[in-house]
Design an enzyme around this catalytic site. Sequence first.
Site, mmCIF file in Angstrom:
data_model
loop_
_atom_site.group_PDB
_atom_site.id
_atom_site.type_symbol
_atom_site.label_atom_id
_atom_site.label_comp_id
_atom_site.label_asym_id
_atom_site.label_seq_id
_atom_site.Cartn_x
_atom_site.Cartn_y
_atom_site.Cartn_z
ATOM 1 N N PHE A 23 0.813 -1.225 0.000
ATOM 2 C CA PHE A 23 0.000 0.000 0.000
ATOM 3 C C PHE A 23 0.840 1.265 0.000
ATOM 4 C CE2 PHE A 23 0.868 -0.064 4.584
ATOM 5 C CZ PHE A 23 1.022 1.282 4.847
ATOM 6 N N CYS B 143 9.463 1.734 3.456
ATOM 7 C CA CYS B 143 10.350 0.625 3.825
ATOM 8 C C CYS B 143 11.778 1.112 3.982
ATOM 9 C CB CYS B 143 10.289 -0.467 2.785
ATOM 10 S SG CYS B 143 10.979 0.082 1.240
ATOM 11 N N SER C 266 5.283 -6.978 3.336
ATOM 12 C CA SER C 266 5.831 -7.270 4.665
ATOM 13 C C SER C 266 6.589 -8.604 4.657
ATOM 14 C CB SER C 266 4.682 -7.318 5.674
ATOM 15 O OG SER C 266 3.780 -8.344 5.300
ATOM 16 N N LYS D 103 -1.024 -7.196 -9.280
ATOM 17 C CA LYS D 103 -2.012 -7.275 -8.197
ATOM 18 C C LYS D 103 -1.588 -6.222 -7.170
ATOM 19 C CE LYS D 103 -2.985 -8.400 -4.524
ATOM 20 N NZ LYS D 103 -3.349 -7.363 -3.506
ATOM 21 N N GLU E 242 -4.940 -3.642 -2.178
ATOM 22 C CA GLU E 242 -6.390 -3.386 -2.223
ATOM 23 C C GLU E 242 -6.748 -2.144 -1.396
ATOM 24 O OE1 GLU E 242 -4.749 -5.694 -0.762
ATOM 25 O OE2 GLU E 242 -5.582 -6.237 1.198
ATOM 26 N N GLU F 36 8.778 -4.100 13.291
ATOM 27 C CA GLU F 36 8.600 -3.036 12.301
ATOM 28 C C GLU F 36 7.297 -2.319 12.641
ATOM 29 O OE1 GLU F 36 7.542 -4.044 8.211
ATOM 30 O OE2 GLU F 36 8.789 -2.393 7.497
HETATM 31 P P1 NAD Z 1 1.474 -6.601 3.045
HETATM 32 O O1 NAD Z 1 2.512 -7.654 3.123
HETATM 33 O O2 NAD Z 1 0.355 -6.638 4.010
HETATM 34 O O3 NAD Z 1 0.781 -6.602 1.587
HETATM 35 C C1 NAD Z 1 1.554 -6.644 0.421
HETATM 36 C C2 NAD Z 1 0.749 -7.354 -0.671
HETATM 37 O O4 NAD Z 1 0.487 -8.697 -0.257
HETATM 38 C C3 NAD Z 1 -0.598 -6.691 -0.951
HETATM 39 O O5 NAD Z 1 -0.817 -6.699 -2.338
HETATM 40 C C4 NAD Z 1 -1.572 -7.590 -0.211
HETATM 41 O O6 NAD Z 1 -2.839 -7.642 -0.833
HETATM 42 C C5 NAD Z 1 -0.919 -8.952 -0.276
HETATM 43 N N1 NAD Z 1 -1.239 -9.784 0.899
HETATM 44 C C6 NAD Z 1 -1.534 -9.361 2.157
HETATM 45 N N2 NAD Z 1 -1.777 -10.412 2.956
HETATM 46 C C7 NAD Z 1 -1.632 -11.513 2.207
HETATM 47 C C8 NAD Z 1 -1.733 -12.915 2.478
HETATM 48 N N3 NAD Z 1 -2.044 -13.369 3.685
HETATM 49 N N4 NAD Z 1 -1.498 -13.781 1.473
HETATM 50 C C9 NAD Z 1 -1.178 -13.338 0.251
HETATM 51 N N5 NAD Z 1 -1.062 -12.028 -0.071
HETATM 52 C C10 NAD Z 1 -1.286 -11.124 0.895
HETATM 53 O O7 NAD Z 1 2.238 -5.191 3.087
HETATM 54 P P2 NAD Z 1 1.611 -3.739 3.158
HETATM 55 O O8 NAD Z 1 1.063 -3.525 4.531
HETATM 56 O O9 NAD Z 1 0.769 -3.468 1.991
HETATM 57 O O10 NAD Z 1 2.933 -2.854 2.980
HETATM 58 C C11 NAD Z 1 3.800 -2.519 4.034
HETATM 59 C C12 NAD Z 1 4.950 -3.492 4.146
HETATM 60 O O11 NAD Z 1 5.656 -3.535 2.910
HETATM 61 C C13 NAD Z 1 5.972 -3.083 5.186
HETATM 62 O O12 NAD Z 1 6.395 -4.244 5.862
HETATM 63 C C14 NAD Z 1 7.106 -2.505 4.361
HETATM 64 O O13 NAD Z 1 8.373 -2.548 4.967
HETATM 65 C C15 NAD Z 1 7.051 -3.363 3.162
HETATM 66 N N6 NAD Z 1 7.680 -2.720 2.013
HETATM 67 C C16 NAD Z 1 8.893 -3.185 1.624
HETATM 68 C C17 NAD Z 1 9.538 -2.591 0.570
HETATM 69 C C18 NAD Z 1 10.874 -3.079 0.118
HETATM 70 O O14 NAD Z 1 11.300 -2.639 -0.927
HETATM 71 N N7 NAD Z 1 11.540 -3.971 0.820
HETATM 72 C C19 NAD Z 1 8.941 -1.514 -0.114
HETATM 73 C C20 NAD Z 1 7.690 -1.072 0.317
HETATM 74 C C21 NAD Z 1 7.065 -1.689 1.380
#
Ligand code: NAD
Length: 497
Positions: free
Chosen positions: A149, A281, A226, A173, A176, A382
């Site tokens: 997000f 991140c 994450s 994808k 959401e 985090e």
């Molecule tokens: P998230 O892991 O909750 O979601 C990321 C994606 O995974 C979304 O598209 C979501 O729909 C999907 N998702 C969520 N739960 C899922 C599940 N149980 N099974 C399958 N898919 C699932 O992350 P977020 O809250 O959207 O973003 C924040 C996180 O992203 C933080 O931990 C941040 O550090 C990380 N991030 C990392 C980088 C990097 O380059 N390393 C960059 C940006 C964000």
Amino acid sequence: MRTISHWIGGKPADGTSGRFGPVTNPATGEQTGQVALADAADVDAAVAAAVDAWASWRTTSLATRTRLLFSYRDLIERHKTELAEILTAEHGKVLSDAMGEVSRGLEVVEFACGIPQLLKGGYSEGASTGVDVYSIRQPLGVVAGITPFNFPAMVPLWMFPIAIACGNAFVLKPSEKDPSAALRVAELFSEAGLPDGVLNVVHGEKEAVDRLLTHPDVAAVSFVGSTPIARYVYETGTSHGKRIQALGGAKNHMVVLPDADMDLAADAAVSAGYGSAGERCMAISVVVAVGTAGDDLIPKMKERIAGLRIGAGTDPEADMGPLVTRVHRDRVAGYVDRGQDEGADVVVDGRGLVVQDHEEGFFLGVSLLDRVTPDMDVYRDEIFGPVLSVVRVDSYDDAMALVNDSRWGNGTAIFTRDGGVARQFQLDAKAGMVGVNVPIPVPVAYYSFGGWKESLFGDSHIYGPEGVHFYTRGKVVTSRWPDPHSRGVDLGFPQNR
Ligand code: NAD
């Protein structure tokens, strides 16, 4: 209510799942739309459109692909403000920050414009007598991207421009929580002339992700999100025979030595800690103050924090906007409670902030916690919000140990005037991106982005040269043209003569 649909085969598609998720404006707390949530059949439709499109896209000339990328680059440039406004409306970040996000995404499109140069192979004439050898890199087929997000435009742009430039078809994808920006960048690519089906967008949650990870026609997946989900995506995708790069979470340490330019360090810590409400991140979430640095730094940080203005992202005076959802805001605020209970000094307390005329918005003020220790949850987890911890240590070696003992290794930074120490730091730091007097060392588009340890599962960093490598596979051709001198059966292993 506005419905945010999928984008399949070059046009909007409502999908058949009948399921929708709410999309809110974090500054007001109001639901502003609903997003279609894909089921497996919707994902299958997007993948099928990509498979169809790939049949001709893979042989579309480099000249045509390049021209298209240049047009796309111009279109994004022209729609920068519109895209930034979409980001602010659904993510909450302030407009100036949203403009920065679009610019950094645009840089990847500019990098992809150089695809003819990037895909050049090698050629060895006469490797053996009458035999020439050359290497090429070919696209994988249909590849997918799953994005978080916090950068709803930039992170998708890290992926699909390069994948498509390399000759792949793509299924995205996005998160959401703030899905509209991904849809708009896909529409703009169509407007630039991208053939239908080369780029598709399906919105959704776990069900959609799981289908992409197991679909037999998806060759590779780029994931950013994450750590627990990154690990899951890596394990599930690889066990289904896919190439995976899965970037995870972070806890980035900024080491400040007593000889640092303290004004520069205070500016950097406040900017990198609270920019985008800490939802980056590459945000700095821990300042490691060595020796006397803490006593010098904290008053300067407090001064700067006092000048920060928190408000709706559309307010041109605001430095920081709301958090993405109410649940996330409350979770982050809970960490300030926990830090206090664990014995940290709450030097600046952001809890309880109310922004006038935005009482229902998901706002949280900035918090600064001093004398945090490595056994506290505020240090170990985090938080992903405007909460910055200061850990005080006696020596450079103690600081280095903290950086390297962290389970994450995304970015880290050192602030010092000593070039020798800085050099040692970049040599020893177990992190993928290192800043020297630079707090958020996000690499430019022609290098690659990625962390170490639990910040990345897989072998390839994202975008830049490693992106090109990830979205292609190598082939080496050994060729001989009929030559009367080299005929005859030879059952021996081919040798070079
Ligand atoms: P998230 O892991 O909750 O979601 C990321 C994606 O995974 C979304 O598209 C979501 O729909 C999907 N998702 C969520 N739960 C899922 C599940 N149980 N099974 C399958 N898919 C699932 O992350 P977020 O809250 O959207 O973003 C924040 C996180 O992203 C933080 O931990 C941040 O550090 C990380 N991030 C990392 C980088 C990097 O380059 N390393 C960059 C940006 C964000």
